[in-house]
Design an enzyme around this catalytic site. Structure first.
Site, mmCIF file in Angstrom:
data_model
loop_
_atom_site.group_PDB
_atom_site.id
_atom_site.type_symbol
_atom_site.label_atom_id
_atom_site.label_comp_id
_atom_site.label_asym_id
_atom_site.label_seq_id
_atom_site.Cartn_x
_atom_site.Cartn_y
_atom_site.Cartn_z
ATOM 1 N N ASN A 1 49.916 8.498 52.818
ATOM 2 C CA ASN A 1 48.652 9.191 53.158
ATOM 3 C C ASN A 1 47.476 8.741 52.312
ATOM 4 O O ASN A 1 46.334 9.038 52.641
ATOM 5 C CB ASN A 1 48.835 10.711 53.043
ATOM 6 C CG ASN A 1 49.355 11.132 51.683
ATOM 7 O OD1 ASN A 1 50.132 10.410 51.064
ATOM 8 N ND2 ASN A 1 48.927 12.285 51.210
ATOM 9 N N ILE B 1 48.094 3.083 47.651
ATOM 10 C CA ILE B 1 48.819 1.866 48.032
ATOM 11 C C ILE B 1 49.588 2.090 49.342
ATOM 12 O O ILE B 1 49.606 1.227 50.220
ATOM 13 C CB ILE B 1 49.775 1.448 46.881
ATOM 14 C CG1 ILE B 1 48.946 0.984 45.671
ATOM 15 C CG2 ILE B 1 50.730 0.368 47.332
ATOM 16 C CD1 ILE B 1 49.757 0.724 44.401
ATOM 17 N N GLY C 1 55.392 8.015 44.626
ATOM 18 C CA GLY C 1 55.684 8.010 43.196
ATOM 19 C C GLY C 1 54.696 8.841 42.409
ATOM 20 O O GLY C 1 53.587 9.116 42.869
ATOM 21 N N TYR D 1 58.438 7.047 33.448
ATOM 22 C CA TYR D 1 57.969 6.238 34.585
ATOM 23 C C TYR D 1 58.591 4.838 34.548
ATOM 24 O O TYR D 1 59.110 4.352 35.557
ATOM 25 C CB TYR D 1 56.448 6.163 34.514
ATOM 26 C CG TYR D 1 55.777 5.405 35.622
ATOM 27 C CD1 TYR D 1 55.626 5.973 36.893
ATOM 28 C CD2 TYR D 1 55.260 4.134 35.414
ATOM 29 C CE1 TYR D 1 54.979 5.277 37.910
ATOM 30 C CE2 TYR D 1 54.613 3.436 36.417
ATOM 31 C CZ TYR D 1 54.471 4.012 37.674
ATOM 32 O OH TYR D 1 53.833 3.322 38.677
HETATM 33 N N1 LIG Z 1 48.092 2.420 41.122
HETATM 34 C C1 LIG Z 1 48.730 1.601 40.306
HETATM 35 O O1 LIG Z 1 48.134 0.972 39.417
HETATM 36 C C2 LIG Z 1 50.212 1.381 40.474
HETATM 37 C C3 LIG Z 1 50.789 0.371 39.700
HETATM 38 C C4 LIG Z 1 52.143 0.123 39.824
HETATM 39 C C5 LIG Z 1 52.903 0.856 40.694
HETATM 40 N N2 LIG Z 1 52.334 1.846 41.432
HETATM 41 C C6 LIG Z 1 53.207 2.598 42.322
HETATM 42 O O2 LIG Z 1 52.709 2.527 43.639
HETATM 43 C C7 LIG Z 1 53.066 3.716 44.346
HETATM 44 C C8 LIG Z 1 51.803 4.330 44.955
HETATM 45 O O3 LIG Z 1 50.914 4.594 43.901
HETATM 46 P P1 LIG Z 1 49.367 4.955 44.123
HETATM 47 O O4 LIG Z 1 48.639 4.317 43.026
HETATM 48 O O5 LIG Z 1 48.978 4.726 45.526
HETATM 49 O O6 LIG Z 1 49.448 6.502 43.773
HETATM 50 P P2 LIG Z 1 48.680 7.776 44.360
HETATM 51 O O7 LIG Z 1 47.357 7.396 44.888
HETATM 52 O O8 LIG Z 1 48.790 8.787 43.270
HETATM 53 O O9 LIG Z 1 49.619 8.195 45.586
HETATM 54 C C9 LIG Z 1 50.929 8.636 45.343
HETATM 55 C C10 LIG Z 1 51.602 8.888 46.678
HETATM 56 O O10 LIG Z 1 52.926 9.344 46.450
HETATM 57 C C11 LIG Z 1 53.100 10.575 47.139
HETATM 58 N N3 LIG Z 1 54.056 11.440 46.446
HETATM 59 C C12 LIG Z 1 54.056 11.787 45.143
HETATM 60 N N4 LIG Z 1 55.091 12.587 44.888
HETATM 61 C C13 LIG Z 1 55.753 12.754 46.049
HETATM 62 C C14 LIG Z 1 56.903 13.472 46.434
HETATM 63 N N5 LIG Z 1 57.614 14.223 45.559
HETATM 64 N N6 LIG Z 1 57.301 13.420 47.711
HETATM 65 C C15 LIG Z 1 56.605 12.692 48.600
HETATM 66 N N7 LIG Z 1 55.510 11.988 48.314
HETATM 67 C C16 LIG Z 1 55.089 12.030 47.045
HETATM 68 C C17 LIG Z 1 51.722 11.189 47.194
HETATM 69 O O11 LIG Z 1 51.690 12.154 48.222
HETATM 70 P P3 LIG Z 1 50.577 13.323 48.199
HETATM 71 O O12 LIG Z 1 49.247 12.683 48.410
HETATM 72 O O13 LIG Z 1 50.946 14.145 49.368
HETATM 73 O O14 LIG Z 1 50.700 13.979 46.871
HETATM 74 C C18 LIG Z 1 50.882 9.950 47.479
HETATM 75 O O15 LIG Z 1 50.979 9.606 48.835
HETATM 76 C C19 LIG Z 1 53.744 4.636 43.336
HETATM 77 O O16 LIG Z 1 55.139 4.509 43.444
HETATM 78 C C20 LIG Z 1 53.278 4.077 42.007
HETATM 79 O O17 LIG Z 1 54.183 4.346 40.976
HETATM 80 C C21 LIG Z 1 50.998 2.124 41.335
#
Ligand SMILES: NC(=O)c1ccc[n+]([C@@H]2O[C@H](COP(=O)([O-])OP(=O)(O)OC[C@H]3O[C@@H](n4cnc5c(N)ncnc54)[C@H](OP(=O)(O)O)[C@@H]3O)[C@@H](O)[C@H]2O)c1
Length: 234
Positions: free
Chosen positions: A11, A14, A77, A140
């Site tokens: 939603n 990433i 995540g 993490y």
């Molecule tokens: N941003 C970075 O720099 C970065 C770097 C390395 C890896 N990552 C990884 O990339 C992935 C996406 O990160 P992002 O930066 O896009 O993060 P984000 O904007 O915080 O989005 C996190 C997503 O995960 C969902 N989520 C969290 N907890 C959940 C649960 N218990 N059940 C179902 N959905 C859940 C959230 O849903 P809701 O919106 O409904 O809460 C949201 O869609 C993650 O796994 C993160 O660890 C991110």
């Protein structure tokens, strides 16, 4: 050939970029969300990945609308950053349960139909933190490193069935997750990135879509960095 794709946490951030990339390629795309659904472009199903029943219900809803999930992107995540001595057991467990066990639950639910169809792609969204560690992210980094062992073990189990299992390891990507970082922490990370900038969600989406494509059928058990060089050598 259009495929049925499920992106967890699709939603925003990433996950949303990944879902949009697949949609642009003509696939049938579903996303899961926990809080708010994205606007109406995709089939959106509510699912907290820490709850096996919600995962089962989400897959059932996707299968009923779009057919069996052929491409699973396990992206949902969280972070709960604390220095080790201030980290409570629940903060460690919650992050492992969402990031690592949540991915395992989704892959386990997706696998039987992939095996039956003798085709599948599973991509776990890990992190550079899982490869090189990061201060304040013991929980993490452990969850993201665990994904590598999980993906490689599963890749070995299913490699003769037309199913690949890979990991992408993003570096610092501009999303809500990194917007929450303090200015100093962000500039420390930025200073370490050879490319000299943070990444965009689309950078990750392109790599995920490539790994999930027909042409990457001989790539499995790989950990692909999308990090501007941040994790080089790890
Ligand atoms: N941003 C970075 O720099 C970065 C770097 C390395 C890896 N990552 C990884 O990339 C992935 C996406 O990160 P992002 O930066 O896009 O993060 P984000 O904007 O915080 O989005 C996190 C997503 O995960 C969902 N989520 C969290 N907890 C959940 C649960 N218990 N059940 C179902 N959905 C859940 C959230 O849903 P809701 O919106 O409904 O809460 C949201 O869609 C993650 O796994 C993160 O660890 C991110």
């Amino acid at each position: 050939m259009p495929r049925t794709v499920l992106v967890t946490g699709g939603n925003r951030g990433i996950g949303l970029a990944i879902a949009e990339e697949f949609l642009g390629r003509g696939d049938r795309v579903a996303v899961t969300y926990r809080s708010e659904p994205p606007d109406g472009k995709f089939l959106a199903v509510r699912c907290d990945v820490s709850d096996p029943e919600q995962i089962d219900a989400a897959f059932a809803a996707v299968e009923a609308e779009l057919g069996p999930v052929e491409i699973l992107v396990s992206n949902a995540g969280i972070t709960e950053d604390r220095p080790m001595l201030r980290m409570q057991e629940e903060q460690f467990s919650r992050v492992i349960d969402t990031n690592l066990t949540g991915g395992w639950r989704c892959a386990r639910r997706a696998l039987p139909k992939m095996l039956r169809g003798r085709w599948g792609r599973i991509v776990f969204v890990s992190s550079v933190a899982g490869l090189r560690g990061n201060q304040g992210q013991v929980n993490y980094a452990a969850s993201k490193a665990g994904m590598v062992g999980m993906a490689r073990s599963l890749a070995r189990e299913v490699a003769t069935s037309g199913i690949t299992v890979n990991v992408v390891a993003p570096g610092l990507i501009e999303t809500d997750m990194t917007a929450a970082l303090s200015g100093t922490r962000k500039s420390t990370h930025l200073a370490e990135i050879p490319a000299g900038r943070a990444g965009r969600p689309e950078d990750v989406a392109d790599t995920v879509a490539w790994l999930a494509g027909e042409r990457a059928g001989y790539v499995t058990g790989a950990v692909v960095p999308v990090d501007g060089g941040l994790g080089m050598g790890h």
